[in-house]
Design a protein around this motif. Sequence first.
Motif, PDB file in Angstrom:
ATOM      1  N   LEU A 118      44.676  22.380  27.284  1.00  0.00           N
ATOM      2  CA  LEU A 118      44.051  21.668  28.156  1.00  0.00           C
ATOM      3  C   LEU A 118      42.494  21.461  27.318  1.00  0.00           C
ATOM      4  O   LEU A 118      41.920  22.549  27.538  1.00  0.00           O
ATOM      5  N   MET A 119      41.976  20.489  26.631  1.00  0.00           N
ATOM      6  CA  MET A 119      40.981  20.274  25.865  1.00  0.00           C
ATOM      7  C   MET A 119      39.605  19.712  25.721  1.00  0.00           C
ATOM      8  O   MET A 119      40.330  18.514  26.744  1.00  0.00           O
ATOM      9  N   ARG A 120      38.249  19.622  25.963  1.00  0.00           N
ATOM     10  CA  ARG A 120      37.547  18.794  25.803  1.00  0.00           C
ATOM     11  C   ARG A 120      37.771  17.512  24.730  1.00  0.00           C
ATOM     12  O   ARG A 120      38.064  17.323  23.639  1.00  0.00           O
ATOM     13  N   GLU A 121      37.258  16.947  24.924  1.00  0.00           N
ATOM     14  CA  GLU A 121      37.335  15.911  23.710  1.00  0.00           C
ATOM     15  C   GLU A 121      36.988  15.978  22.543  1.00  0.00           C
ATOM     16  O   GLU A 121      36.973  15.436  21.157  1.00  0.00           O
ATOM     17  N   ASP A 122      36.005  17.221  22.078  1.00  0.00           N
ATOM     18  CA  ASP A 122      35.475  18.024  21.026  1.00  0.00           C
ATOM     19  C   ASP A 122      36.492  18.996  20.371  1.00  0.00           C
ATOM     20  O   ASP A 122      36.227  19.136  20.242  1.00  0.00           O
ATOM     21  N   SER A 123      38.164  18.806  20.658  1.00  0.00           N
ATOM     22  CA  SER A 123      38.416  19.708  20.950  1.00  0.00           C
ATOM     23  C   SER A 123      38.751  21.376  21.808  1.00  0.00           C
ATOM     24  O   SER A 123      39.850  21.961  20.738  1.00  0.00           O
ATOM     25  N   THR A 124      37.187  21.356  22.138  1.00  0.00           N
ATOM     26  CA  THR A 124      37.212  22.860  23.048  1.00  0.00           C
ATOM     27  C   THR A 124      38.375  23.331  23.638  1.00  0.00           C
ATOM     28  O   THR A 124      38.387  21.993  24.856  1.00  0.00           O
ATOM     29  N   VAL A 125      38.736  24.036  23.819  1.00  0.00           N
ATOM     30  CA  VAL A 125      40.127  25.016  24.875  1.00  0.00           C
ATOM     31  C   VAL A 125      38.847  25.151  26.189  1.00  0.00           C
ATOM     32  O   VAL A 125      38.425  26.222  26.396  1.00  0.00           O
ATOM     33  N   VAL A 126      39.872  24.506  26.820  1.00  0.00           N
ATOM     34  CA  VAL A 126      39.806  25.182  28.688  1.00  0.00           C
ATOM     35  C   VAL A 126      40.101  25.611  29.000  1.00  0.00           C
ATOM     36  O   VAL A 126      39.512  26.475  29.943  1.00  0.00           O
ATOM     37  N   ASP A 127      41.640  25.865  29.213  1.00  0.00           N
ATOM     38  CA  ASP A 127      42.482  26.052  29.683  1.00  0.00           C
ATOM     39  C   ASP A 127      43.849  25.643  29.537  1.00  0.00           C
ATOM     40  O   ASP A 127      44.149  25.483  28.591  1.00  0.00           O
ATOM     41  N   THR A 128      45.124  27.181  29.526  1.00  0.00           N
ATOM     42  CA  THR A 128      46.186  26.815  29.360  1.00  0.00           C
ATOM     43  C   THR A 128      47.169  27.397  29.990  1.00  0.00           C
ATOM     44  O   THR A 128      46.793  27.510  31.335  1.00  0.00           O
ATOM     45  N   MET A 129      48.221  26.412  30.012  1.00  0.00           N
ATOM     46  CA  MET A 129      49.584  27.183  31.013  1.00  0.00           C
ATOM     47  C   MET A 129      50.583  26.812  30.491  1.00  0.00           C
ATOM     48  O   MET A 129      50.909  25.755  29.760  1.00  0.00           O
TER      49      MET A 129
END
Length: 567
Positions: A62-73
């Motif tokens: 899961l990434m924000r619109e600027d491609s920074t990572v928020v979370d993974t699973m």
Amino acid sequence: MKGLLKFIGTLGLLYGVSSGMAARAQETGAREDTAQVRTIPLWGHVKDGFTYAALHGTFVTLMREDSTVVDTMHVQCFNSGTPQEDTYYKFDVPARRARYIIKAEHPDYYPEYVDCTVRYVARNPYVDARHHEMRRRPYASFADRSLGEVVVKATKIRVAYRGDTVVYNADAFNLSEGAMLNELVRQLPGAELKPNGEIYVNGRKVDYLTLNGTDFFKGDNRKMLDNLPAFTVQQVKVYDKTTDRSEFLGYDTEKKAYVMDVSLKREYNTGYMANVAAGGGTDSHYAGRAFGLRYSDRSRVTLFGGMNNTNVYNDRPGENGEWPEESLTNGEFVTRQTGGEFFWQNKAKGIENSLTANAEWSDRDVNRKSATEAYLPQGNRYTRSSSLQDVDYMGVNANNWLTWKTKDHLLTVHSYVGYDRTDTHGYARDAAFDADPSAVGGIDEVLDSAFLLPSSGSARMRWLNRSSTRSLFEEWKYNVGHDMMWDAKLPWGDNLQLRFTGSLSRTENDRFEHYLLDYASSGSGADRRNRYDRGRRRNYYYQPSAEYTFNFPNDWHFLTYYNVSSK
């Protein structure tokens, strides 16, 4: 001095402005922190882009619109081992407007990106992202992979439990050559098959018998039980299935259906199948049936037919050797039936249509005769009676189920039509005598003579009373019905349902009867009556309704509805 005072005033004004700005900034930050406290789940689903099968082992970012990572699973699985198997992911995101980029990665597939915009939260308890439909990489990209150690075991496990699902391995049961599905079901541990096709597992009745997760002649289990070869079956699963509406809304609104699903072996998932049986016996008895099926992953065409004059509606015994109740009918019962089914669904399983049609003809002839003797002080009384009844029946019916489902809409339509006609011919007569009429002959000869002789009769047969009834009963009826239901998920999180249910039926019948009653001692002659009754009945029903459901984040639902009924 004035300049100093002016300078001090300016500093005070600047300090007041900066303090106000700092306070507003702190207030804004506090509001943002408070907003971050509340989160809502963001759901998504990962599927094979060609088969729409679940993809285990997929890694989601899961990434924000600027491609920074928020979370993974990694994806999780729902309804594992069933035709409704689904791989999904769930992230908790702040309950505010935002845009996200979701990437799904699998070693055998190209990465798949999905944009998800949270536009309006309100009372929405969750957010749904567009499905990831992943494209498989070319075979050459992973052809050089080697398998790990493989262990082959000869033992076959008959029954396994996957959560709440009971899984039977069809290959682990010993069946005779040419056995059908009903013989397999009879051997399943904990299962009981009734003569009418009803199935019980561990004492609980199975609501639906399905084929590869789809309905097959809904409500008529015997079509599949009697005609599907057991060697084509890979597994039989028994589980509680969530209804389409509950699955669409995300919470249970209807009782789950207890389902037995038959999964075919891979080599039989597409192809043709036919089953023909015929036989003959003494006294011109015969029985025959035919079944044909063309099937694929997304469509199915079925045709069937049968006939017999062996006094049975279902032409095989029950689980314990007992014959069904229809086989105990007196007289002669001849039945003929034919029908078919057409099933189709699109690749994404968003549109599904099922059409079934049946036609049946039957002829029931019953001839009853009796001879009795009553011992009375004043002399014995002898009675002879005979009755003939011929019932001809014809019935035709058709049902169509249509389901159309998108992310925010669910439409289900059920339409049906039926026509039945019954013609009943009857002839009954009886006579009482003061002397034994056996010397005249059998029952028919005695009654023929009684209705020809005058009241005085002869020395060897004198009747006391006689009666006869000739009747004709004709009845026909038709019925049509329609049930349409549309559900919508509203942008602010609530649900709306509009529904219309209606039916119309008409029944007409005519009864003709000629009645004769005659006493030998009566001087007024016979009582003769001609009767005629006519019945007309028409019923209709309609009910439009609207239902609005308020959904709250704490999983509370407040339902309001309004309907108008013809009753």
